[in-house]
Each structure stands twice: as structure tokens, then as C-alpha cells.
Design an enzyme around this catalytic site. Structure first.
Site, short mmCIF file in Angstrom:
data_model
loop_
_atom_site.label_atom_id
_atom_site.label_comp_id
_atom_site.label_asym_id
_atom_site.label_seq_id
_atom_site.Cartn_x
_atom_site.Cartn_y
_atom_site.Cartn_z
N HIS A 114 -6.82 -54.95 99.97
CA HIS A 114 -6.67 -54.41 98.74
C HIS A 114 -7.07 -53.10 98.69
CE1 HIS A 114 -6.56 -54.08 94.12
NE2 HIS A 114 -7.46 -53.10 94.25
N CYS A 115 -5.90 -51.88 98.37
CA CYS A 115 -6.22 -50.69 98.63
C CYS A 115 -6.50 -49.70 97.39
CB CYS A 115 -4.91 -49.93 99.45
SG CYS A 115 -5.10 -48.27 99.80
N PRO A 116 -7.46 -49.33 97.22
CA PRO A 116 -7.80 -48.81 95.78
C PRO A 116 -7.29 -47.46 95.63
CG PRO A 116 -9.71 -48.49 97.07
CD PRO A 116 -8.77 -49.35 97.91
N GLY A 144 -3.90 -48.36 94.42
CA GLY A 144 -4.07 -49.07 93.15
C GLY A 144 -3.40 -50.32 93.04
#
Length: 488
Positions: free
Chosen positions: A194-196, A199
Site C-alpha cells: 500500500h503506497c500512501p 493514495g
């Protein structure tokens, strides 16, 4: 009409008649149309949807907006303050190449952020119950209580045993390389991480766009940093280093941003290049699931054994369609099933309460009917007085029966002379004296105690009572059972 006053006219204003209102001649079976809802409106995961479900993102989008600001501000300053000077002094191709890189970076970023990463649909309650039933049958368990299914299954992929884990949130066995994202609360196929910064989750359907984004961003960052330094050097040769910084302060800001970000971006691009060449995911590499050497026991079953083939599969292979159909319509006539556990508990509680209410009502009604039917019999005038007949252990017939008052049923007692059953046994047969009965002979009926054996009155009364008891045994048993029911 008073001057300047518009009150009376306002009271006489006409309201517009609606021509679309329903008339009495319209069919009563016409139902009001309910707007159909799309599936993204009731999506169970923690996601945001825009443009009627076309755009799908995670809820935590603050870092994504920071990414946009950094790219837009840095590139905008470069095109506004550096490119005009470099296009004149060096070549006009610099802003062209910079523009191509910028648009490619923005395109891949938005494609990664706004697309479905490969979310797996959750099982419906019927599918989850069927899956648990199959597991129970396979394990040979027949107990009625709830037992959670096993967490893993084993499958063979290219000679390697791969475990499939059961997701208790989505109620499915996750396929190989899938994992549940705790931030988006979804199972993602070929989950990478999961890449912030984008997003969104990075999975099977958007991994190639994520890789092209970080790779093109690395080139754009190096490109801007290199030509910003070139711009400062060329200006410093003409006016000096300090004057060059004063003439182009934007170049200083661009150089600082690019210097601190280029190392992480280039390093991330190199790491994912290694993952693509070995056909691994970030999740598998961090856990150390597979080895790149084919001879080892935990070799990677997904690798094709060739770097070029692995890169072609990851970057040029077909993109699988989305499985969640987020823009599809929900059928309005299909009821939404409740949670299986809560539904079963609620149904059991409702059913038990209904049964208890029905049983209580039945008992109360039966008691009332029996007491209403028995009270006139008990209060009616007997055919024999207590002086004429008094059996041992039995109350006199003239004695009032206080134990069977209306509305207060008497609990059963072990004493035979205190029960309503004994009183009814003595009284009810005597109420039917006008009906013809067969009497016992003097030899068959023994004389009751406390009466003289030679008394004709005692002998005749004894035969009469015993004859009634022998002929009405069925009626007596029925009354006894009803009285017992009324005393429950």
C-alpha cells in the site's frame, strides 16, 4: 385597492396546477420508481469513489496531494524560470523533453492512483455458509455448533507447495500472491504494497503503471536537477555565483527539493526493477518467501527463469478486468442479506419468544375455560347431602369447594382429600342421575365403611355411586386430566 399595497392581490394569486399528478383513472398498480443504486455506493471496503465510481482511491489521500504539489510546483518553477534561459543558451529541446517527461509522470501517477488495484470481491452470506459447509464435510465434522474453518489450504504451483490463507473479513480463501490490505480493508490480487504517495494499493492491475511512474519520476527528477545546476553555473560565469542565485531564486528551491528526493526515488526504482526481473512482489521479498536460486527448496514458482521474460510479463502482459464491477447496478428486488451469525441469533430469539408467548396464551386460555366450566359444576346443588352419604377420606358433598375458585388454580397436592380431582370424581357422576345406568348387585358392591351393613339406604346409595363410577370412567379420566392441566 390601497396605494402601494399589494396585499389583496397576493391573497388572490393562483397556484400552478401540476399536469403530472396522478389522476383517479390511473392504474393503482403503478408503483413509484426507485432510483437504482450502483455497487460502489455500498462497497464494503474503506475506499473513496469519484465520478460515479470511475475513480477509486484509498481514504488516506493526504500524502497523495503532497505528491501532486511537489511534482507540480517543482516542474512549474523549472518551466517558468529555467527553461527560457536554457532554450536560448543551449537548445530548445530541453523544455520539450522536460514536458514529455512531466506529462508521462502525471499520467502514470493518476492511472495508478485512480484505478482498481485488483480488489477481490467478498463472498456473499450464502457463499460463505456453503464454503463452511464444504469444509465441515471435508473434515468429517457433524457438530451443530459453530466452528471456524481452517486458515490454510495447500495447492501445488510448478512443483512448489503454496498455502492459501482464509480471510475472515472477506470470507474467501485468498488466491496465490493475494493479501488483505489493512488500510483499504480489501483483499488485493498479487498484492505488492500500500503506497500512501499514490493514495492507493499497488496490485495486479496497477503495478505496471506504478513502476513506470517511479521510473519516469526518477528521470524527471534527475533531468530537472541536472539542468537547474547547469542554469546556475552558466549564470554564475557571467555575473558571479551569488548574483546568479539572486537572479534565479526559484532554481535554488528546485535544486534543494530534487537533491533530497532523487536518492529515495532512484533507489525505489532500482528496487522494483530487481523485483520485476525476478518476478516477485514487495510483500514476498520482505517476508523472504522465495529464493531466486532454482535448486533450493523454496525456489520462486512464479519466475520464468529469464529476466527478459519476467519483465515482459510484468510490463507488457494483458491487464485483467476488474472483478468488483463498481459501476454495476444493484437489483432493487434483491433483498440485502444480513450477517449470518446475527441473523441466526435474531431469528432464534424471535422464534423462542413467539413460542413462549403462544404457550403462555394457550395455558392461560385453557385454565380460564376449565375453571369457568368447573365452577358451576362445583357450585351447583348436589343430589345427595352430606348427611346421607359421607365416604371416608372424601369431603362432604355439601362442603363448599374453596380450592377451585375462579382465576386461582389450585396446585396439585399429594393428599387425596384436598384435591379438586377427588371432589370432581364424587360430584360429576352425581350430576347425571337422570340418565339411566346399570346398577351393581349387592354381592358385587362392598359396603362402605361407617354405614351399617344391613341398612337398605346405605346399600342402595353405595350401589348407585359405584355404578356411576364404573360407567363414567372415561369421562372421569378426561376431567382429571383437564384439571391437572389447569393447575400447571
Amino acid at each position: 385597492m390601497p396605494p402601494g399595497g399589494g396585499g389583496p392581490m397576493k391573497d388572490c394569486e393562483y397556484s400552478q396546477i401540476s399536469t403530472h399528478s396522478s389522476s383517479p383513472m390511473e392504474s393503482p398498480h403503478k408503483k413509484k420508481k426507485i432510483a437504482a443504486r450502483r455497487k460502489w455506493e455500498v462497497f464494503p471496503g474503506r475506499n473513496k469513489f469519484f465520478c460515479n465510481g470511475r475513480i477509486m482511491m484509498a481514504r488516506q489521500t493526504g500524502v497523495f496531494y503532497l505528491t501532486l504539489v511537489l511534482i507540480l510546483v517543482t516542474s512549474g518553477l523549472f518551466f517558468a524560470f529555467d527553461c527560457p534561459y536554457l532554450a536560448v543558451k543551449i537548445t530548445p529541446a530541453i523544455p520539450v523533453v522536460g514536458g514529455i517527461l512531466f506529462f508521462f509522470v502525471m499520467g502514470t501517477l493518476l492511472r495508478t492512483s485512480f484505478s482498481d488495484p485488483g480488489v477481490l470481491p467478498r463472498a456473499t452470506p450464502d457463499e460463505a455458509a456453503d464454503l463452511e459447509r464444504q469444509i465441515d464435510i471435508a473434515n468429517g465434522t457433524s457438530s451443530g455448533g459453530y466452528r471456524p474453518p481452517p486458515r490454510t489450504k495447500e495447492v501445488i504451483i510448478n512443483g512448489q507447495t503454496v498455502k492459501l490463507k482464509y480471510c475472515f473479513t472477506c470470507k474467501i480463501f485468498r488466491p496465490p500472491r493475494a493479501s488483505h490490505c489493512s488500510l483499504c480493508d480489501n483483499c488485493v490480487e498479487r498484492f505488492d504494497h500500500h503506497c500512501p504517495w499514490v493514495g492507493n494499493c499497488v496490485g495486479k492491475r496497477n503495478y505496471r503503471f506504478f513502476y513506470m511512474f517511479i521510473l519516469s519520476l526518477s528521470f524527471l527528477t534527475v533531468f530537472i536537477f541536472a539542468f537547474v545546476i547547469t542554469h546556475v553555473i552558466l549564470r554564475s560565469q557571467q555575473t558571479g555565483f551569488l548574483n546568479a542565485l539572486k537572479d534565479s531564486p526559484a532554481s535554488v528551491l528546485e535544486a534543494v527539493v530534487c537533491f533530497f528526493s532523487v536518492w529515495s526515488i532512484v533507489g525505489l526504482s532500482g528496487f522494483h526493477t530487481y523485483l520485476i526481473s525476478s518476478n516477485q512482489t514487495t510483500n514476498e521479498d520482505i517476508k523472504g518467501s522465495w529464493s531466486n536460486k532454482r535448486g533450493k527448496e523454496n525456489y520462486n514458482p512464479y519466475s520464468y527463469g529469464n529476466i527478459f521474460t519476467n519483465c515482459c510479463v510484468a510490463l507488457c502482459g494483458p491487464i485483467s478486468p476488474s472483478l468488483i464491477d463498481r459501476r454495476g447496478y444493484i437489483q432493487p428486488d434483491t433483498p440485502q442479506p444480513a450477517t449470518p451469525s446475527n441473523g441466526i441469533a435474531a431469528y432464534g430469539a424471535t422464534q423462542s419468544q413467539s413460542d413462549m408467548c403462544d404457550q403462555d396464551q394457550c395455558i392461560q386460555s385453557t385454565k380460564f375455560v376449565l375453571q369457568a366450566a368447573a365452577t358451576p359444576l362445583l357450585q351447583s346443588e348436589p343430589s345427595l347431602t352430606s348427611d346421607e352419604l359421607h365416604l371416608p377420606g372424601k369431603p362432604g358433598l355439601g362442603t363448599p369447594c374453596a380450592s377451585l375458585t375462579l382465576g386461582q388454580p389450585t396446585p396439585p397436592s399429594s393428599m387425596p382429600n384436598l384435591t379438586a380431582e377427588a371432589a370432581l370424581t364424587d360430584i360429576l357422576p352425581l350430576k347425571e342421575e337422570h340418565v339411566g345406568h346399570q346398577f351393581l348387585t349387592p354381592e358385587e358392591a362392598p359396603s362402605p365403611p361407617r354405614l351399617l351393613a344391613g341398612s337398605p339406604l346405605a346399600h342402595s346409595r353405595t350401589m348407585h355411586v359405584l355404578g356411576l363410577a364404573s360407567q363414567d370412567s372415561l369421562h372421569e379420566d378426561s376431567v382429571r386430566g383437564l384439571v391437572k392441566l389447569s393447575s400447571v
